[in-house]
Design a protein around this motif. Sequence first.
Motif, short mmCIF file in Angstrom:
data_model
loop_
_atom_site.label_atom_id
_atom_site.label_comp_id
_atom_site.label_asym_id
_atom_site.label_seq_id
_atom_site.Cartn_x
_atom_site.Cartn_y
_atom_site.Cartn_z
N ALA A 76 -8.11 0.36 -12.08
CA ALA A 76 -6.72 0.71 -11.79
C ALA A 76 -6.26 1.86 -12.69
O ALA A 76 -6.71 2.01 -13.82
N LYS A 77 -5.32 2.63 -12.16
CA LYS A 77 -4.71 3.69 -12.95
C LYS A 77 -3.45 3.12 -13.60
O LYS A 77 -2.48 2.79 -12.92
N TYR A 78 -3.48 2.97 -14.91
CA TYR A 78 -2.34 2.37 -15.60
C TYR A 78 -2.21 2.95 -17.00
O TYR A 78 -3.17 3.45 -17.59
N SER A 89 0.81 -1.21 0.00
CA SER A 89 0.00 0.00 0.00
C SER A 89 0.85 1.26 0.00
O SER A 89 0.36 2.34 -0.38
N ASP A 90 2.12 1.16 0.41
CA ASP A 90 2.99 2.34 0.46
C ASP A 90 3.70 2.62 -0.85
O ASP A 90 4.40 3.63 -0.96
N LEU A 91 3.54 1.76 -1.84
CA LEU A 91 4.20 1.98 -3.13
C LEU A 91 3.41 3.01 -3.92
O LEU A 91 2.23 2.83 -4.22
N LYS A 92 4.09 4.10 -4.30
CA LYS A 92 3.41 5.22 -4.94
C LYS A 92 3.41 5.16 -6.46
O LYS A 92 2.66 5.90 -7.11
N ALA A 93 4.24 4.29 -7.05
CA ALA A 93 4.30 4.15 -8.51
C ALA A 93 5.02 2.87 -8.84
O ALA A 93 5.98 2.48 -8.16
N THR A 150 -1.83 1.56 -6.66
CA THR A 150 -0.55 2.03 -7.19
C THR A 150 -0.68 2.31 -8.68
O THR A 150 -1.03 1.41 -9.45
N PRO A 151 -0.39 3.53 -9.15
CA PRO A 151 -0.38 3.79 -10.59
C PRO A 151 0.71 2.95 -11.26
O PRO A 151 1.82 2.81 -10.73
#
Length: 286
Positions: A242-244, A189-193, A213-214
């Motif tokens: 999801a944002k991808y 959950s802490d991964l921002k990209a 995570t994008p």
Amino acid sequence: MDQRIIDLYDEYTHRPLPRRVFLERLTAMVGSAALVPAILSQIEPNYALAAVVAPDDSRITTESVTFQGATGEVKGYVARPKAVDKAPSVIVIHENRGLNPHIEDVTRRFATEGFVALAPDLLSPLGGTPQDPDRARDMIGQLDAAKTVNDLNAAISYLMAYRYSSGKVGAVGFCWGGGMANQLALKASDLKAGVVYYGRSPDPALVTSALRTPLLLHYASLDQGVNGGVPAYEEALKKAGAKYTLHMYEGVNHAFNNDTSSERYNEAAAKLAWQRTVEFLKQNLV
């Protein structure tokens, strides 16, 4: 080079084939054992070409580090910009040949772009990356994938607390490391990209709306070993909201970013993917 040779080499590196079998099949394909050394010199990595950014480059500082992972002590290589007090951070996840000179060089390249970059040696539980790349490949197959993802999650925690880090952390993975980057994005959950270079897709059933995570996904159109799983993965990402962003680079092979292998490297695709990667990371981490 005949595409069949490149496909055979990919089978050798990823299936994997024993080297003896690979060389026998290569010899039969080209019709002469005398031609094999020249072919290998073009298709196998040459780490003497790895230092695009020299270890003593005046713009950066490098160091060897260790951090506590799920499997015990994990070794790593850090490169950071010398003139910046705090910078966004990137985990550089190596290919199935371990933490080698090429990945160390990629780590330094990220530092010249303004990132604190950490390349963990994910073979640390087995004693670390050996000099023999085939042995490293075999060792990769012995790793427990879930524990490896937990080691990468520990790398996030390490960078969030690192003296020169702003606390925002992304990850970039290549080949086997691309698959690990996909897995990490699903778990951390802490991964921002997350950036994936021609990495295997996760089980689509694991892709849920919990993924926040994008992702930036780079694929090679000639990569038969990876691309089969891409459509189902993309469909799952769409369903999950999801944002991808997905890019398919036409006419290039798996490992097109690895400039130590002249026949698979594609300069135009590598430069475009790198530009997109840096812009994406800055957009999500700065």
